[in-house]
Motif scaffolding. Sequence first.
Motif, PDB file in Angstrom:
ATOM      1  N   LEU A  32       1.012  -7.630  -9.415  1.00 47.27           N
ATOM      2  CA  LEU A  32      -0.039  -7.584  -8.136  1.00 47.27           C
ATOM      3  C   LEU A  32       0.673  -8.796  -7.098  1.00 47.27           C
ATOM      4  CD1 LEU A  32      -3.197  -7.428 -10.106  1.00 47.27           C
ATOM      5  CD2 LEU A  32      -2.389  -5.726  -8.322  1.00 47.27           C
ATOM      6  N   LEU A  33       1.090  -9.795  -7.652  1.00 47.10           N
ATOM      7  CA  LEU A  33       1.769 -10.772  -6.765  1.00 47.10           C
ATOM      8  C   LEU A  33       2.906 -10.234  -6.165  1.00 47.10           C
ATOM      9  CD1 LEU A  33       0.788 -13.634  -5.567  1.00 47.10           C
ATOM     10  CD2 LEU A  33       2.646 -14.493  -7.234  1.00 47.10           C
ATOM     11  N   GLY A  34       3.690  -9.744  -6.785  1.00 43.75           N
ATOM     12  CA  GLY A  34       4.919  -9.088  -6.167  1.00 43.75           C
ATOM     13  C   GLY A  34       4.293  -8.070  -5.116  1.00 43.75           C
ATOM     14  N   SER A  35       3.264  -7.103  -5.541  1.00 42.66           N
ATOM     15  CA  SER A  35       3.020  -6.039  -4.554  1.00 42.66           C
ATOM     16  C   SER A  35       2.476  -6.647  -3.395  1.00 42.66           C
ATOM     17  CB  SER A  35       1.963  -5.239  -5.408  1.00 42.66           C
ATOM     18  OG  SER A  35       1.189  -4.489  -4.539  1.00 42.66           O
ATOM     19  N   CYS A  36       1.668  -8.025  -3.399  1.00 41.80           N
ATOM     20  CA  CYS A  36       1.133  -8.457  -2.106  1.00 41.80           C
ATOM     21  C   CYS A  36       2.449  -8.886  -1.156  1.00 41.80           C
ATOM     22  CB  CYS A  36       0.728  -9.988  -2.497  1.00 41.80           C
ATOM     23  SG  CYS A  36      -1.072  -9.947  -3.215  1.00 41.80           S
ATOM     24  N   HIS A  37       3.634  -9.245  -1.841  1.00 45.05           N
ATOM     25  CA  HIS A  37       4.743  -9.540  -0.775  1.00 45.05           C
ATOM     26  C   HIS A  37       5.258  -8.345  -0.292  1.00 45.05           C
ATOM     27  CE1 HIS A  37       3.615 -13.378  -2.784  1.00 45.05           C
ATOM     28  NE2 HIS A  37       4.354 -14.123  -1.681  1.00 45.05           N
ATOM     29  N   ARG A  38       5.285  -7.237  -1.227  1.00 44.60           N
ATOM     30  CA  ARG A  38       6.129  -6.039  -0.663  1.00 44.60           C
ATOM     31  C   ARG A  38       5.214  -5.228   0.352  1.00 44.60           C
ATOM     32  NH1 ARG A  38       7.238  -5.283  -6.276  1.00 44.60           N
ATOM     33  NH2 ARG A  38       5.375  -4.210  -6.464  1.00 44.60           N
ATOM     34  N   GLU A  39       3.992  -5.103  -0.077  1.00 48.56           N
ATOM     35  CA  GLU A  39       3.058  -4.412   0.955  1.00 48.56           C
ATOM     36  C   GLU A  39       3.176  -5.505   2.227  1.00 48.56           C
ATOM     37  OE1 GLU A  39       1.472  -1.658   0.754  1.00 48.56           O
ATOM     38  OE2 GLU A  39       3.095  -1.484  -0.709  1.00 48.56           O
ATOM     39  N   SER A  40       2.920  -6.810   2.311  1.00 50.56           N
ATOM     40  CA  SER A  40       2.859  -7.509   3.510  1.00 50.56           C
ATOM     41  C   SER A  40       4.219  -7.279   4.229  1.00 50.56           C
ATOM     42  CB  SER A  40       2.801  -8.951   3.280  1.00 50.56           C
ATOM     43  OG  SER A  40       1.311  -9.196   2.429  1.00 50.56           O
ATOM     44  N   ILE A  41       5.358  -7.272   3.618  1.00 50.17           N
ATOM     45  CA  ILE A  41       6.599  -7.263   4.368  1.00 50.17           C
ATOM     46  C   ILE A  41       6.475  -5.785   4.917  1.00 50.17           C
ATOM     47  CG2 ILE A  41       9.116  -7.219   4.142  1.00 50.17           C
ATOM     48  CD1 ILE A  41       8.637  -9.514   2.203  1.00 50.17           C
ATOM     49  N   ARG A  42       6.328  -4.706   3.966  1.00 49.32           N
ATOM     50  CA  ARG A  42       6.132  -3.300   4.690  1.00 49.32           C
ATOM     51  C   ARG A  42       5.525  -3.190   5.723  1.00 49.32           C
ATOM     52  NH1 ARG A  42       3.194   0.860   4.468  1.00 49.32           N
ATOM     53  NH2 ARG A  42       1.692  -0.112   3.160  1.00 49.32           N
ATOM     54  N   ILE A  43       4.224  -3.851   5.985  1.00 45.22           N
ATOM     55  CA  ILE A  43       3.398  -3.633   6.989  1.00 45.22           C
ATOM     56  C   ILE A  43       3.748  -4.529   8.367  1.00 45.22           C
ATOM     57  CG2 ILE A  43       0.938  -4.286   8.020  1.00 45.22           C
ATOM     58  CD1 ILE A  43       0.004  -3.562   5.240  1.00 45.22           C
ATOM     59  N   ALA A  44       4.524  -5.735   8.168  1.00 44.73           N
ATOM     60  CA  ALA A  44       4.915  -6.269   9.250  1.00 44.73           C
ATOM     61  C   ALA A  44       6.120  -5.467   9.812  1.00 44.73           C
ATOM     62  CB  ALA A  44       5.559  -7.456   8.688  1.00 44.73           C
ATOM     63  N   GLY A  45       6.878  -4.991   8.853  1.00 46.78           N
ATOM     64  CA  GLY A  45       8.278  -3.998   9.317  1.00 46.78           C
ATOM     65  C   GLY A  45       7.662  -2.702  10.178  1.00 46.78           C
ATOM     66  N   GLU A  46       6.468  -2.147   9.693  1.00 46.92           N
ATOM     67  CA  GLU A  46       5.878  -1.054  10.162  1.00 46.92           C
ATOM     68  C   GLU A  46       5.476  -1.336  11.703  1.00 46.92           C
ATOM     69  OE1 GLU A  46       3.992   1.354   6.713  1.00 46.92           O
ATOM     70  OE2 GLU A  46       2.706   0.630   8.274  1.00 46.92           O
TER      71      GLU A  46
END
Length: 181
Positions: free
Chosen positions: A102-116
């Motif tokens: 879940l902690l990895g997912s927080c970072h992955r999702e945040s980076i994905r949204i910032a890229g979007e």
Amino acid sequence: MKEKAIDGKVIRVLQGDITEQEVDAIVNAANSKLLGGGGVDGAIHRAGGGEIMKECDLIRKEQGGCPTGQAVATTAGKLSADYVIHTAGPVWTGGDRGEDYLLGSCHRESIRIAGEKGCISMAFPGISIGAYRFPTERAAGIAIETAAEELEKSSLEEVRFVLFDSKSYDIYAQALDKLEK
Ligand code: APR
């Protein structure tokens, strides 16, 4: 400050206040109801002003909030960033309830949204290492490794980790040192 280049992009670790960072997006260590709180959450809402909570209220109405491990973007109000990306980190309960994932997912999702959103730079605080009691060394390894993996695929050029206290800074800086890139 410590930094490491990855394919012409950079991960930085520094000690400071996340609300003062001049980046396109800052990440908030929020809760899944997006109701605000103490720690970084309190600091971001105080410095950014009421616009941020207005958008959190709307997101709560429309989709109930932000499940643990996910992330949502709002305006950054009066902050110099363009966006606040709110992510709900896992509460540490011993490590056998998917906390690492879940902690990895927080970072992955945040980076994905910032890229979007077209961001070039973003800053993370130490997600889950305060009130949510995630062991800092373990959190730092997951945060930095996930950021390095995601940065390679992203249009972002910089991911920054901003730690408030020197002990946490040292631990994230060591995790960056250990990164094999
Ligand atoms: N800038 C950078 N880091 C900060 C700042 C700041 N202005 N203020 C606090 N910190 C640091 C804390 O010292 C800690 O190391 O952020 C780290 C994360 O701590 P928390 O804010 O407690 O975040 P977390 O452990 O993810 O807990 C989230 O706390 O505030 C509530 O609403 C929030 O319920 C959620 C929970």
